[in-house]
Design a protein around this motif. Structure first.
Motif, PDB file in Angstrom:
ATOM      1  N   TYR A  87       0.836  -1.190   0.000  1.00  0.00           N
ATOM      2  CA  TYR A  87       0.000   0.000   0.000  1.00  0.00           C
ATOM      3  C   TYR A  87       0.875   1.246   0.000  1.00  0.00           C
ATOM      4  CZ  TYR A  87      -3.652   3.273   1.324  1.00  0.00           C
ATOM      5  OH  TYR A  87      -4.525   4.321   1.345  1.00  0.00           O
ATOM      6  N   SER A  88       0.574   2.182  -0.874  1.00  0.00           N
ATOM      7  CA  SER A  88       1.311   3.432  -0.934  1.00  0.00           C
ATOM      8  C   SER A  88       0.451   4.547  -0.360  1.00  0.00           C
ATOM      9  CB  SER A  88       1.675   3.739  -2.383  1.00  0.00           C
ATOM     10  OG  SER A  88       2.319   4.974  -2.463  1.00  0.00           O
ATOM     11  N   PHE A  89       0.934   5.225   0.674  1.00  0.00           N
ATOM     12  CA  PHE A  89       0.192   6.308   1.294  1.00  0.00           C
ATOM     13  C   PHE A  89       0.221   7.532   0.389  1.00  0.00           C
ATOM     14  CE2 PHE A  89       1.376   3.710   4.923  1.00  0.00           C
ATOM     15  CZ  PHE A  89       0.190   3.689   5.631  1.00  0.00           C
ATOM     16  N   SER A  90      -0.887   8.250   0.341  1.00  0.00           N
ATOM     17  CA  SER A  90      -0.937   9.449  -0.478  1.00  0.00           C
ATOM     18  C   SER A  90      -0.551  10.692   0.321  1.00  0.00           C
ATOM     19  CB  SER A  90      -2.332   9.618  -1.075  1.00  0.00           C
ATOM     20  OG  SER A  90      -3.284   9.731  -0.042  1.00  0.00           O
ATOM     21  N   ALA A  91      -0.599  10.620   1.632  1.00  0.00           N
ATOM     22  CA  ALA A  91      -0.262  11.770   2.476  1.00  0.00           C
ATOM     23  C   ALA A  91       1.233  12.037   2.428  1.00  0.00           C
ATOM     24  CB  ALA A  91      -0.699  11.513   3.911  1.00  0.00           C
ATOM     25  N   GLU A  92       1.599  13.309   2.571  1.00  0.00           N
ATOM     26  CA  GLU A  92       3.011  13.663   2.559  1.00  0.00           C
ATOM     27  C   GLU A  92       3.525  14.060   3.935  1.00  0.00           C
ATOM     28  OE1 GLU A  92       3.719  16.570  -0.412  1.00  0.00           O
ATOM     29  OE2 GLU A  92       3.086  15.266  -2.027  1.00  0.00           O
ATOM     30  N   ASN A  93       2.765  14.883   4.643  1.00  0.00           N
ATOM     31  CA  ASN A  93       3.202  15.349   5.956  1.00  0.00           C
ATOM     32  C   ASN A  93       2.475  14.592   7.060  1.00  0.00           C
ATOM     33  OD1 ASN A  93       4.942  17.276   4.896  1.00  0.00           O
ATOM     34  ND2 ASN A  93       3.278  18.727   4.645  1.00  0.00           N
ATOM     35  N   LEU A  94       3.197  14.298   8.132  1.00  0.00           N
ATOM     36  CA  LEU A  94       2.638  13.468   9.184  1.00  0.00           C
ATOM     37  C   LEU A  94       3.108  13.955  10.550  1.00  0.00           C
ATOM     38  CD1 LEU A  94       1.085  10.754   9.688  1.00  0.00           C
ATOM     39  CD2 LEU A  94       3.301   9.641   9.606  1.00  0.00           C
ATOM     40  N   LEU A  95       2.170  14.053  11.486  1.00  0.00           N
ATOM     41  CA  LEU A  95       2.480  14.286  12.895  1.00  0.00           C
ATOM     42  C   LEU A  95       2.108  13.017  13.652  1.00  0.00           C
ATOM     43  CD1 LEU A  95       1.050  17.861  13.405  1.00  0.00           C
ATOM     44  CD2 LEU A  95       3.456  17.212  13.389  1.00  0.00           C
ATOM     45  N   ILE A  96       2.972  12.556  14.514  1.00  0.00           N
ATOM     46  CA  ILE A  96       2.748  11.316  15.240  1.00  0.00           C
ATOM     47  C   ILE A  96       2.488  11.634  16.708  1.00  0.00           C
ATOM     48  CG2 ILE A  96       3.764   9.120  15.949  1.00  0.00           C
ATOM     49  CD1 ILE A  96       5.519   9.290  13.413  1.00  0.00           C
ATOM     50  N   SER A  97       1.453  11.026  17.266  1.00  0.00           N
ATOM     51  CA  SER A  97       1.159  11.127  18.689  1.00  0.00           C
ATOM     52  C   SER A  97       1.225   9.719  19.264  1.00  0.00           C
ATOM     53  CB  SER A  97      -0.234  11.731  18.899  1.00  0.00           C
ATOM     54  OG  SER A  97      -0.517  11.800  20.262  1.00  0.00           O
ATOM     55  N   THR A  98       2.028   9.528  20.304  1.00  0.00           N
ATOM     56  CA  THR A  98       2.286   8.180  20.795  1.00  0.00           C
ATOM     57  C   THR A  98       2.593   8.170  22.290  1.00  0.00           C
ATOM     58  OG1 THR A  98       3.733   6.253  20.510  1.00  0.00           O
ATOM     59  CG2 THR A  98       4.725   8.387  20.161  1.00  0.00           C
ATOM     60  N   ASP A  99       2.451   7.020  22.900  1.00  0.00           N
ATOM     61  CA  ASP A  99       2.901   6.826  24.279  1.00  0.00           C
ATOM     62  C   ASP A  99       4.221   6.046  24.237  1.00  0.00           C
ATOM     63  OD1 ASP A  99       1.892   4.373  23.471  1.00  0.00           O
ATOM     64  OD2 ASP A  99       1.040   3.896  25.424  1.00  0.00           O
ATOM     65  N   PHE A 100       5.150   6.557  23.496  1.00  0.00           N
ATOM     66  CA  PHE A 100       6.433   5.920  23.217  1.00  0.00           C
ATOM     67  C   PHE A 100       7.108   5.454  24.504  1.00  0.00           C
ATOM     68  CE2 PHE A 100      10.816   5.529  21.996  1.00  0.00           C
ATOM     69  CZ  PHE A 100      10.759   5.104  20.680  1.00  0.00           C
ATOM     70  N   SER A 101       7.330   4.165  24.608  1.00  0.00           N
ATOM     71  CA  SER A 101       7.960   3.629  25.821  1.00  0.00           C
ATOM     72  C   SER A 101       8.897   2.469  25.509  1.00  0.00           C
ATOM     73  CB  SER A 101       6.881   3.169  26.800  1.00  0.00           C
ATOM     74  OG  SER A 101       6.069   2.178  26.204  1.00  0.00           O
ATOM     75  N   ALA A 102       9.448   2.459  24.351  1.00  0.00           N
ATOM     76  CA  ALA A 102      10.247   1.345  23.844  1.00  0.00           C
ATOM     77  C   ALA A 102      11.288   0.838  24.836  1.00  0.00           C
ATOM     78  CB  ALA A 102      10.919   1.741  22.546  1.00  0.00           C
ATOM     79  N   GLY A 103      10.933  -0.195  25.575  1.00  0.00           N
ATOM     80  CA  GLY A 103      11.863  -0.831  26.487  1.00  0.00           C
ATOM     81  C   GLY A 103      12.027  -0.157  27.835  1.00  0.00           C
ATOM     82  N   VAL A 104      11.301   0.940  28.089  1.00  0.00           N
ATOM     83  CA  VAL A 104      11.414   1.647  29.369  1.00  0.00           C
ATOM     84  C   VAL A 104      10.900   0.737  30.476  1.00  0.00           C
ATOM     85  CG1 VAL A 104      10.618   3.628  30.704  1.00  0.00           C
ATOM     86  CG2 VAL A 104      11.170   3.903  28.285  1.00  0.00           C
ATOM     87  N   SER A 105      11.658   0.638  31.555  1.00  0.00           N
ATOM     88  CA  SER A 105      11.249  -0.236  32.651  1.00  0.00           C
ATOM     89  C   SER A 105      10.226   0.458  33.543  1.00  0.00           C
ATOM     90  CB  SER A 105      12.455  -0.668  33.477  1.00  0.00           C
ATOM     91  OG  SER A 105      13.065   0.447  34.063  1.00  0.00           O
ATOM     92  N   THR A 106       9.302  -0.306  34.046  1.00  0.00           N
ATOM     93  CA  THR A 106       8.295   0.173  34.984  1.00  0.00           C
ATOM     94  C   THR A 106       8.223  -0.806  36.146  1.00  0.00           C
ATOM     95  OG1 THR A 106       6.539  -0.993  33.821  1.00  0.00           O
ATOM     96  CG2 THR A 106       6.906   1.291  33.193  1.00  0.00           C
ATOM     97  N   VAL A 107       7.708  -0.336  37.258  1.00  0.00           N
ATOM     98  CA  VAL A 107       7.527  -1.215  38.408  1.00  0.00           C
ATOM     99  C   VAL A 107       6.030  -1.453  38.566  1.00  0.00           C
ATOM    100  CG1 VAL A 107       7.855  -1.503  40.877  1.00  0.00           C
ATOM    101  CG2 VAL A 107       9.595  -0.333  39.520  1.00  0.00           C
ATOM    102  N   SER A 108       5.650  -2.709  38.509  1.00  0.00           N
ATOM    103  CA  SER A 108       4.245  -3.079  38.634  1.00  0.00           C
ATOM    104  C   SER A 108       4.118  -4.205  39.649  1.00  0.00           C
ATOM    105  CB  SER A 108       3.714  -3.526  37.269  1.00  0.00           C
ATOM    106  OG  SER A 108       2.388  -3.955  37.375  1.00  0.00           O
ATOM    107  N   HIS A 109       3.370  -3.968  40.693  1.00  0.00           N
ATOM    108  CA  HIS A 109       3.149  -4.960  41.751  1.00  0.00           C
ATOM    109  C   HIS A 109       4.459  -5.480  42.321  1.00  0.00           C
ATOM    110  CE1 HIS A 109      -1.048  -4.818  40.713  1.00  0.00           C
ATOM    111  NE2 HIS A 109      -0.785  -5.168  39.465  1.00  0.00           N
ATOM    112  N   GLY A 110       5.414  -4.564  42.495  1.00  0.00           N
ATOM    113  CA  GLY A 110       6.668  -4.915  43.134  1.00  0.00           C
ATOM    114  C   GLY A 110       7.706  -5.564  42.240  1.00  0.00           C
TER     115      GLY A 110
END
Length: 102
Positions: free
Chosen positions: A19-42
């Motif tokens: 598939y070829s996108f027809s749009a040229e300009n793009l703004l990205i909104s994300t919860d970027f967390s690639a590999g970030v460590s978090t503490v959950s339930h200890g």
């Protein structure tokens, strides 16, 4: 990330070579967390890398011009998402601005 967004992202990545996108300009909104460590339930957990993979695919699409990326909390805090995205882009696309949202 909601199941609908994840399904849409997976479907988009599957269709990418066909598939070829027809749009040229793009703004990205994300919860970027690639590999970030978090503490959950200890215990320490590493977050997923789906946003990084999607952004990499978008950056490699020659018909798209990524104007900027907005990051916010989701799988991690907004501050950690901002830092992780800046580090990622420093290697892949250092001229793309990153803005921290809520």
């Amino acid at each position: 990330m909601t199941a609908f967004k994840l399904s849409l992202l997976s479907f988009s990545i599957f269709l990418w070579p066909f598939y070829s996108f027809s749009a040229e300009n793009l703004l990205i909104s994300t919860d970027f967390s690639a590999g970030v460590s978090t503490v959950s339930h200890g215990k320490i957990e590493l977050s997923d890398v789906d946003d990084a993979i999607a952004i990499t695919n978008l950056l490699n699409q020659p018909s798209l011009n990524v104007l900027g990326i907005s990051v916010q909390f989701g799988n991690t805090t907004a501050e950690k998402a901002y830092q992780a995205c800046q580090i990622f882009l420093a290697v892949k696309a250092p001229t793309i601005p990153v803005a921290q949202g809520a």
